[in-house]
Design a protein around this motif. Structure first.
Motif, mmCIF file in Angstrom:
data_model
loop_
_atom_site.group_PDB
_atom_site.id
_atom_site.type_symbol
_atom_site.label_atom_id
_atom_site.label_comp_id
_atom_site.label_asym_id
_atom_site.label_seq_id
_atom_site.Cartn_x
_atom_site.Cartn_y
_atom_site.Cartn_z
ATOM 1 N N CYS A 274 -7.592 3.055 3.978
ATOM 2 C CA CYS A 274 -7.394 2.761 2.553
ATOM 3 C C CYS A 274 -6.009 3.212 2.094
ATOM 4 O O CYS A 274 -5.436 4.142 2.659
ATOM 5 N N ARG A 275 -5.549 2.514 1.068
ATOM 6 C CA ARG A 275 -4.241 2.838 0.508
ATOM 7 C C ARG A 275 -4.204 4.306 0.076
ATOM 8 O O ARG A 275 -5.104 4.778 -0.613
ATOM 9 N N ASP A 276 -3.144 4.971 0.506
ATOM 10 C CA ASP A 276 -3.005 6.397 0.272
ATOM 11 C C ASP A 276 -3.232 6.797 -1.189
ATOM 12 O O ASP A 276 -3.950 7.742 -1.477
ATOM 13 N N GLU A 277 -2.635 6.051 -2.106
ATOM 14 C CA GLU A 277 -2.689 6.445 -3.522
ATOM 15 C C GLU A 277 -4.104 6.394 -4.107
ATOM 16 O O GLU A 277 -4.378 6.994 -5.140
ATOM 17 N N LEU A 278 -5.010 5.658 -3.407
ATOM 18 C CA LEU A 278 -6.404 5.602 -3.888
ATOM 19 C C LEU A 278 -7.349 6.448 -3.034
ATOM 20 O O LEU A 278 -8.565 6.511 -3.293
ATOM 21 N N GLY A 279 -6.764 7.122 -2.039
ATOM 22 C CA GLY A 279 -7.578 7.871 -1.070
ATOM 23 C C GLY A 279 -8.497 8.894 -1.720
ATOM 24 O O GLY A 279 -9.681 8.983 -1.385
ATOM 25 N N THR A 280 -7.957 9.643 -2.664
ATOM 26 C CA THR A 280 -8.768 10.721 -3.245
ATOM 27 C C THR A 280 -9.955 10.157 -4.027
ATOM 28 O O THR A 280 -11.077 10.640 -3.901
ATOM 29 N N VAL A 281 -9.698 9.139 -4.828
ATOM 30 C CA VAL A 281 -10.804 8.565 -5.622
ATOM 31 C C VAL A 281 -11.863 7.966 -4.703
ATOM 32 O O VAL A 281 -13.073 8.144 -4.934
ATOM 33 N N ILE A 282 -11.408 7.306 -3.658
ATOM 34 C CA ILE A 282 -12.379 6.705 -2.720
ATOM 35 C C ILE A 282 -13.191 7.810 -2.034
ATOM 36 O O ILE A 282 -14.401 7.695 -1.869
ATOM 37 N N MET A 283 -12.508 8.885 -1.682
ATOM 38 C CA MET A 283 -13.219 10.006 -1.070
ATOM 39 C C MET A 283 -14.254 10.585 -2.039
ATOM 40 O O MET A 283 -15.389 10.873 -1.668
ATOM 41 N N ARG A 284 -13.881 10.700 -3.286
ATOM 42 C CA ARG A 284 -14.810 11.306 -4.244
ATOM 43 C C ARG A 284 -16.018 10.380 -4.495
ATOM 44 O O ARG A 284 -17.133 10.832 -4.714
#
Ligand code: ATP
Ligand code: MG
Length: 407
Positions: A274-284
């Motif tokens: 996944c695109r790095d900038e969305l990684g955290t939201v996707i992880m959450r």
């Protein structure tokens, strides 16, 4: 419930009064709330001499079964039981005015000694406050206060009455039996654990989530916890730290079941696909799906996190909206509008701060993107997430969960 004499059982008639607050207002539910509180008090006090607990008219009495009994420890323990508003060490006597006078002289004398050994010199100012619960008692509250005041003045020449700024107050409560005391210690308040269902806390090793769990538990909610563990990116010691935090919390929340989810594979898949900038939201979002599944298996009706608005990129309103959309149960964030300093103050008060600030990495910080998107839209996040099928990995993570009981 019928009143059972405390004087008969308590050595030297010394007991601890336990006041309950909000739960006294709960109408028909009152007895359920009180039963919960009774059970929790009994459970907590079994390590402190296992005293009897009497219970009558929205009031609890801790009655030692033998001496020596550690009154201070029992009060400290009771004051951590949610639902308890305050405690007082008290001398009990029959509701007979001659008996009440004797008890008042004794309790006031002890307080006087304590004040003097604490360095108070000169005249000691006091007042008497009476509450008459037993309306069958013939004297009124003001009459009782007045008479007792007179007896104390006659007994202790150093006493003077000062109703505005007393050095101590002698409290007299006339109920089925009577209680005399001078000190009221504030407790945590809240509602008894178990009286408001169960929730699942997402417990990291940080400062916030233990405080969030504590706050929800204080409202009577039984807590279990999920921790996402990314070995070897986060160490065994990070896991130990989380279990230690749960143990500290258990002094208030009761035993806590901690589910440690092996999260490395999911995190790597997000990082790689996944695109790095969305990684955290996707992880959450993935954390929410896993937590929800474990929460349901454990009879929980909600998830709890330690997020607050704007604290980090994943805690903007837009990011939290995206996170919530992945969960099909309410997500409670008791710290949502709190400043960090206030959260830290609670963490110190409940004793989690020291452990929370030990320096082990949390899995959230392992692949933190350089420039996380602070205002992601749900559409773009869902589209990005669809580039990989996370379901299988999430299922494996759930199956690999290790369970610990802390407390
Ligand atoms: P905390 O101090 O609680 O760690 P934080 O300010 O570090 O919070 P984040 O790391 O963004 O914030 O995490 C926000 C919330 O997500 C946490 O309060 C916690 O509820 C949950 N969380 C974060 N990491 C984990 C983890 N490894 N396991 C379980 N829950 C987690
Ligand atoms: Mg954290």
């Amino acid at each position: 419930m019928n009143y059972v004499s405390v004087i008969k059982d308590a050595p030297e008639a010394r007991i601890i009064l336990v006041r309950i607050g909000e739960i006294a207002l709960k109408g028909l539910n009152r007895s359920t709330f009180e039963k919960n509180l009774y059970r929790n008090l009994r459970e907590k006090l079994k390590d402190v001499g296992a005293p009897d607990i009497h219970w009558s008219q929205s009031r609890f009495y801790i009655v030692p079964v033998s001496l020596p009994f550690d009154y201070a420890k029992a009060m400290e323990t009771a004051s951590r039981v949610f639902g308890v508003v305050s405690t007082s060490p008290a001398l009990a006597c029959r509701s007979d005015f001659e008996e009440i006078k004797k008890a008042a002289v004794k309790v006031a004398g002890e307080k006087l000694e304590a004040l003097k050994s604490g360095g108070l010199t000169g005249p000691v100012r006091f007042k008497v406050e009476t509450r008459r619960g037993a309306k069958s008692f013939t004297m009124t509250s003001p009459e009782i206060s007045c008479e007792l005041g007179g007896v104390l003045l006659d007994t202790y020449p150093e006493l003077v009455v000062d109703v505005n700024e007393p050095d101590f107050i002698l409290y007299c409560e006339v109920r089925e039996e009577s209680f005399l005391y001078t000190d009221i210690y504030k407790a945590k308040g809240g509602m008894p654990i178990g009286s408001n269902g169960k929730a699942c806390l997402l417990l990291s090793g940080g400062i916030d989530s233990p405080v969030a769990g504590y706050m929800v538990a204080k409202r009577g909610v039984k807590i279990c916890a999920v921790h996402f563990f990314s070995y070897p990116y986060t160490s065994e010691r990070a896991k130990e730290k989380v279990l230690e935090l749960a143990k500290i919390m258990s002094a208030y929340c009761g035993e806590i079941k901690v589910m440690v989810v092996p999260y490395t594979e999911v995190q790597l898949a997000i990082h790689e696909n996944c695109r790095d900038e969305l990684g955290t939201v996707i992880m959450r979002r993935s954390m929410m799906r896993i937590a929800e599944s474990l929460a349901r298996k454990n009879g929980c009706a909600a998830l709890v996190t330690g997020e607050s608005i704007g604290q980090v990129a994943s805690q903007t309103m837009q990011a939290m909206y995206c996170t919530d959309a992945a969960a099909n149960m309410p997500v409670f964030r008791p710290l949502i509008a709190m400043d960090k300093v206030d959260v830290i103050a609670i963490a110190r008060e409940i004793g989690t701060f020291e452990t929370s600030t030990l320096p082990y990495e949390d899995c959230c910080t392992v692949f933190t993107p350089k420039h996380p998107k602070t205002r992601p839209s749900l559409e773009e996040v869902v589209a990005e997430e669809a580039r990989y099928d996370f379901e299988k990995l999430e299922k494996e993570a759930i199956e690999g969960t290790e369970v610990f009981t802390c407390g």
